[in-house]
Structure formats: structure tokens, C-alpha cells
Design an enzyme around this catalytic site. Structure first.
Site, short mmCIF file in Angstrom:
data_model
loop_
_atom_site.label_atom_id
_atom_site.label_comp_id
_atom_site.label_asym_id
_atom_site.label_seq_id
_atom_site.Cartn_x
_atom_site.Cartn_y
_atom_site.Cartn_z
N HIS A 74 -2.48 7.75 6.75
CA HIS A 74 -2.20 7.91 5.69
C HIS A 74 -2.54 9.72 5.96
O HIS A 74 -2.22 10.65 5.87
CB HIS A 74 -1.59 7.48 4.75
CG HIS A 74 -0.44 6.66 5.00
ND1 HIS A 74 1.45 7.35 6.23
CD2 HIS A 74 0.39 5.46 4.86
CE1 HIS A 74 2.39 5.89 6.50
NE2 HIS A 74 1.78 5.31 5.46
N GLY A 109 0.85 -0.82 0.15
CA GLY A 109 0.30 0.49 -0.35
C GLY A 109 1.01 0.87 0.12
O GLY A 109 1.75 1.18 0.60
N HIS A 140 -4.63 1.08 6.70
CA HIS A 140 -3.46 1.88 7.12
C HIS A 140 -2.98 2.95 6.24
O HIS A 140 -3.01 3.84 6.88
CB HIS A 140 -2.36 1.01 7.12
CG HIS A 140 -0.91 1.47 6.65
ND1 HIS A 140 0.25 0.89 7.93
CD2 HIS A 140 -0.36 1.72 6.32
CE1 HIS A 140 1.51 1.42 7.86
NE2 HIS A 140 1.27 1.90 6.04
N GLU A 141 -3.54 2.56 5.22
CA GLU A 141 -3.50 3.94 3.92
C GLU A 141 -4.76 5.23 4.30
O GLU A 141 -4.20 6.05 4.19
CB GLU A 141 -3.73 3.67 2.40
CG GLU A 141 -2.52 2.13 1.63
CD GLU A 141 -1.76 2.33 2.75
OE1 GLU A 141 -0.80 3.22 2.69
OE2 GLU A 141 -0.22 1.42 2.51
N GLN A 145 2.75 9.91 1.29
CA GLN A 145 4.35 9.74 0.95
C GLN A 145 5.09 9.43 0.08
O GLN A 145 6.30 9.42 -0.34
CB GLN A 145 3.33 7.81 0.81
CG GLN A 145 3.28 7.20 2.82
CD GLN A 145 3.60 5.56 2.81
OE1 GLN A 145 2.27 5.34 2.27
NE2 GLN A 145 3.94 4.72 3.01
N CYS A 189 5.75 -0.16 7.02
CA CYS A 189 5.10 1.35 6.45
C CYS A 189 6.32 1.79 5.25
O CYS A 189 7.65 1.36 5.76
CB CYS A 189 5.40 2.47 7.09
SG CYS A 189 4.47 4.03 6.50
N LEU A 190 6.88 1.88 4.31
CA LEU A 190 7.41 2.36 3.13
C LEU A 190 8.26 3.64 3.70
O LEU A 190 9.28 3.69 3.51
CB LEU A 190 7.40 2.75 1.64
CG LEU A 190 6.91 1.43 1.35
CD1 LEU A 190 6.08 1.47 -0.23
CD2 LEU A 190 7.78 0.29 1.02
#
Ligand code: NI
Length: 159
Positions: free
Chosen positions: A136, A46, A132-133, A51, A90-91
Site C-alpha cells: 500500500h 491490517g 500487503h500493507e 487507505q 482489502c478494506l
């Protein structure tokens, strides 16, 4: 597009902002979602617009063996009382993982890249990915769901 050229502090500032609704689903935005899906290939499931430095309300989820999905201006309309736990990463916070408890089943409403609204019921990893997204888009990181001490320890590593 390359957020890795800016420092963590600068990234964190963008990641902590509440994103604003998408007003136009135009070619430029659609191209971005395709790039985001490409970026994910093999490294994550994701990615949300903040991000990549864009504080707008959209994200992509690309689970293994499933067609990638784009969510624009998403709203959670139902969350189950039943919770499930997944090890998340998480990236934007590389190499850090933690077990996070979230509603196991959700119903989300969003727009796709053709500008059509859709509703999706999701469970399992997809439900976790979406939540999760969505976090963000509201300036929330998965580490915020951890005990404060653990979260601070992770943040310190990057500062
Ligand atoms: Ni993330």
C-alpha cells in the site's frame, strides 16, 4: 478519517501514490494509528495510511490474539525464497478476495510509535499482512498480484 465519503476513483488516486517517509512521530500521528487499530476491530487485520487518505509510510497490523503493531517507515530487509499462499482481501476493495502468493518468511525493520527502531521476523499470516500493507505504501494493491484479467474485472466493478 472517513475515506468512505469520497468516491472510489478519488480513493484509487491516493491508493496508487507512492507514500513519503514519516518525518515526525508526533501525537497527531500516534492518535491516527490508534484510530486505525480501532477501525480494524473485527473487520480486518491490517490498515495502511493511504487507505485513510494519508500518503505517508506507516501502517498497522492487528492479528487476532496478538497485540496490534504499528510500523513506521518500514523496510523489508529479507524475504524467503519459500512462498506461501493466503486468501487476501482489502478494506479498500470490499468483498473481493483472492489467493496471493508471497514470500513465506520476512524480516522487516521499522520504527514504533515511541520513535524506536525495531526488527521483526515474521511468518504465516503476519508476513502476509506486513507485505500487503507495505505494498500500500508503494501504491500497489493485492489485486495487482492477480492475473490481469481478474484484476481488471474487480476494478471494473467499482468504476
Ligand atoms: Ni489492503
Amino acid at each position: 478519517m472517513n475515506i468512505y465519503t469520497i468516491g472510489f476513483e478519488e480513493q484509487l488516486k491516493i491508493l496508487r501514490e507512492k507514500s513519503t517517509p514519516v518525518e515526525n512521530i508526533d501525537d497527531q500521528m500516534i492518535a491516527l494509528t490508534l484510530k486505525m487499530i480501532e477501525t480494524l476491530d473485527g473487520i480486518g487485520i491490517g490498515l495502511a495510511a493511504p487507505q485513510i487518505g494519508i500518503n505517508q509510510r506507516f501502517f498497522v497490523c492487528a492479528l487476532d490474539d496478538e497485540a496490534p503493531m504499528v510500523f513506521i517507515n518500514p523496510e523489508l530487509i529479507e524475504t524467503s525464497e519459500e512462498l506461501s499462499k493466503y486468501e487476501e482481501g482489502c478494506l479498500s476493495i470490499p468483498d473481493n478476495y483472492g489467493n496471493i502468493l508471497r514470500p513465506a518468511h520476512i524480516k522487516v525493520q521499522a520504527w514504533n510509535t515511541r520513535g524506536r527502531p525495531f526488527t521483526l521476523e515474521a511468518g504465516g499470516l503476519m508476513a502476509t499482512c506486513i507485505q500487503h500493507e507495505m505494498d500500500h505504501l508503494n501504491g500497489i494493491l493485492f489485486i495487482d498480484h492477480m492475473p490481469g484479467k481478474k484484476r481488471d474485472k474487480i476494478l471494473k466493478k467499482f468504476q
